[in-house]
Design a protein around this motif. Structure first.
Motif, PDB file in Angstrom:
ATOM      1  N   LYS A  85     -15.913 -11.549  10.491  1.00  0.00           N
ATOM      2  CA  LYS A  85     -16.641 -10.278  10.447  1.00  0.00           C
ATOM      3  C   LYS A  85     -15.689  -9.113  10.186  1.00  0.00           C
ATOM      4  N   LEU A  86     -14.544  -9.122  10.864  1.00  0.00           N
ATOM      5  CA  LEU A  86     -13.541  -8.082  10.630  1.00  0.00           C
ATOM      6  C   LEU A  86     -13.109  -8.073   9.166  1.00  0.00           C
ATOM      7  N   LEU A  87     -12.815  -9.226   8.614  1.00  0.00           N
ATOM      8  CA  LEU A  87     -12.384  -9.312   7.215  1.00  0.00           C
ATOM      9  C   LEU A  87     -13.483  -8.832   6.267  1.00  0.00           C
ATOM     10  N   ASN A  88     -14.723  -9.191   6.560  1.00  0.00           N
ATOM     11  CA  ASN A  88     -15.837  -8.737   5.721  1.00  0.00           C
ATOM     12  C   ASN A  88     -15.978  -7.223   5.748  1.00  0.00           C
ATOM     13  N   LYS A  89     -15.831  -6.619   6.927  1.00  0.00           N
ATOM     14  CA  LYS A  89     -15.911  -5.154   7.036  1.00  0.00           C
ATOM     15  C   LYS A  89     -14.775  -4.497   6.253  1.00  0.00           C
ATOM     16  N   LEU A  90     -13.575  -5.024   6.411  1.00  0.00           N
ATOM     17  CA  LEU A  90     -12.424  -4.481   5.693  1.00  0.00           C
ATOM     18  C   LEU A  90     -12.604  -4.638   4.183  1.00  0.00           C
ATOM     19  N   GLY A  91     -13.056  -5.821   3.763  1.00  0.00           N
ATOM     20  CA  GLY A  91     -13.239  -6.071   2.339  1.00  0.00           C
ATOM     21  C   GLY A  91     -14.309  -5.184   1.720  1.00  0.00           C
ATOM     22  N   ALA A  92     -15.424  -5.005   2.444  1.00  0.00           N
ATOM     23  CA  ALA A  92     -16.505  -4.151   1.934  1.00  0.00           C
ATOM     24  C   ALA A  92     -16.015  -2.725   1.705  1.00  0.00           C
ATOM     25  N   ARG A  93     -15.095  -2.288   2.551  1.00  0.00           N
ATOM     26  CA  ARG A  93     -14.601  -0.907   2.448  1.00  0.00           C
ATOM     27  C   ARG A  93     -13.426  -0.753   1.482  1.00  0.00           C
ATOM     28  N   PHE A  94     -12.518  -1.750   1.430  1.00  0.00           N
ATOM     29  CA  PHE A  94     -11.250  -1.517   0.729  1.00  0.00           C
ATOM     30  C   PHE A  94     -10.971  -2.426  -0.464  1.00  0.00           C
ATOM     31  N   ASN A  95     -11.779  -3.424  -0.735  1.00  0.00           N
ATOM     32  CA  ASN A  95     -11.473  -4.343  -1.826  1.00  0.00           C
ATOM     33  C   ASN A  95     -11.296  -3.642  -3.169  1.00  0.00           C
ATOM     34  N   ASN A  96     -12.093  -2.637  -3.447  1.00  0.00           N
ATOM     35  CA  ASN A  96     -12.012  -1.963  -4.750  1.00  0.00           C
ATOM     36  C   ASN A  96     -11.117  -0.731  -4.756  1.00  0.00           C
ATOM     37  N   GLU A  97     -10.395  -0.510  -3.673  1.00  0.00           N
ATOM     38  CA  GLU A  97      -9.458   0.618  -3.613  1.00  0.00           C
ATOM     39  C   GLU A  97      -8.183   0.247  -4.383  1.00  0.00           C
ATOM     40  N   PRO A  98      -7.830   0.999  -5.428  1.00  0.00           N
ATOM     41  CA  PRO A  98      -6.669   0.624  -6.240  1.00  0.00           C
ATOM     42  C   PRO A  98      -5.326   0.675  -5.498  1.00  0.00           C
ATOM     43  N   TYR A  99      -5.238   1.439  -4.420  1.00  0.00           N
ATOM     44  CA  TYR A  99      -3.975   1.539  -3.691  1.00  0.00           C
ATOM     45  C   TYR A  99      -3.921   0.597  -2.482  1.00  0.00           C
ATOM     46  N   PHE A 100      -4.973  -0.192  -2.295  1.00  0.00           N
ATOM     47  CA  PHE A 100      -4.983  -1.236  -1.252  1.00  0.00           C
ATOM     48  C   PHE A 100      -4.512  -2.512  -1.928  1.00  0.00           C
ATOM     49  N   GLU A 101      -3.241  -2.825  -1.755  1.00  0.00           N
ATOM     50  CA  GLU A 101      -2.580  -3.883  -2.527  1.00  0.00           C
ATOM     51  C   GLU A 101      -2.818  -5.280  -1.976  1.00  0.00           C
ATOM     52  N   GLY A 102      -2.834  -5.431  -0.650  1.00  0.00           N
ATOM     53  CA  GLY A 102      -2.962  -6.778  -0.110  1.00  0.00           C
ATOM     54  C   GLY A 102      -3.285  -6.794   1.373  1.00  0.00           C
TER      55      GLY A 102
END
Length: 186
Positions: A85-102
């Motif tokens: 659930k934590l990973l899903n929340k993080l991914g929903a918010r930051f996956n498409n952020e160009p400066y979120f590298e990994g």
């Protein structure tokens, strides 16, 4: 429980600062501590529903059983569900952020449990760790995801290249035990 917004906001603030400097953000989810008094789960998980959430471990093979730190009770399906659930929340918010590298998960070494640890299962721990890594890649399809993989040696090959290994879903690894600490794409 389930209030992710303060953490997401804090990450967004850091990301904005880095973007202004043309720098990138990489997050390591620390699932292990190196002090027996440092818990790795929130208070609400420290009960029987989560098998305590974490457990005290000693170094593998240490006959004195001296506590070295705490590790996540990932054999527990409720703990696995919270990580996912934590990973899903993080991914929903930051996956498409160009400066979120990994984003990655701390080392795989389990250690030997100290004292009575309810329902402990090293095989379920590693099965669930692989499932959590796949969930992380699903939540972050456009972002580098990685697992620091060091011990135990006997699970490494299957964890990387087995039927459900990192290689099957594009996960990456770092800190490969016995390989000089090199980082490699799976």
């Amino acid at each position: 429980k389930d209030n992710y917004q303060p953490g997401l906001d804090l990450i967004a603030q850091q990301l904005a600062k880095l973007q202004n400097k043309n720098e990138r953000l990489i997050i390591l989810i620390q699932t292990k501590s190196f002090k027996p008094t440092s818990r790795v789960v929130p208070d609400y998980m420290q009960n029987s529903t989560y098998d305590g959430g974490d457990f005290v471990y000693a170094a593998t093979g240490d006959s004195s059983n001296t506590p070295k730190g705490r590790n996540l009770a990932l054999w527990n399906t409720n703990v696995k569900a919270r990580m996912t659930k934590l990973l899903n929340k993080l991914g929903a918010r930051f996956n498409n952020e160009p400066y979120f590298e990994g984003i990655g998960i701390a080392e795989s070494a389990l250690g030997d449990p100290v004292g009575g640890v309810p329902n402990f299962s090293s095989s379920l721990f590693y099965d669930n760790l692989r499932i959590v890594n796949k969930s992380m890649k699903t939540a972050f399809p456009n972002t580098v995801t990685f697992q620091f993989l060091n011990y135990p040696q006997n699970i490494l090959e299957n964890f990387i290249a087995g039927p459900a290994g990192l290689k099957t879903f594009g996960g990456a690894l770092g800190g490969l035990g016995g390989a000089g600490g090199s980082v490699s794409a799976a």
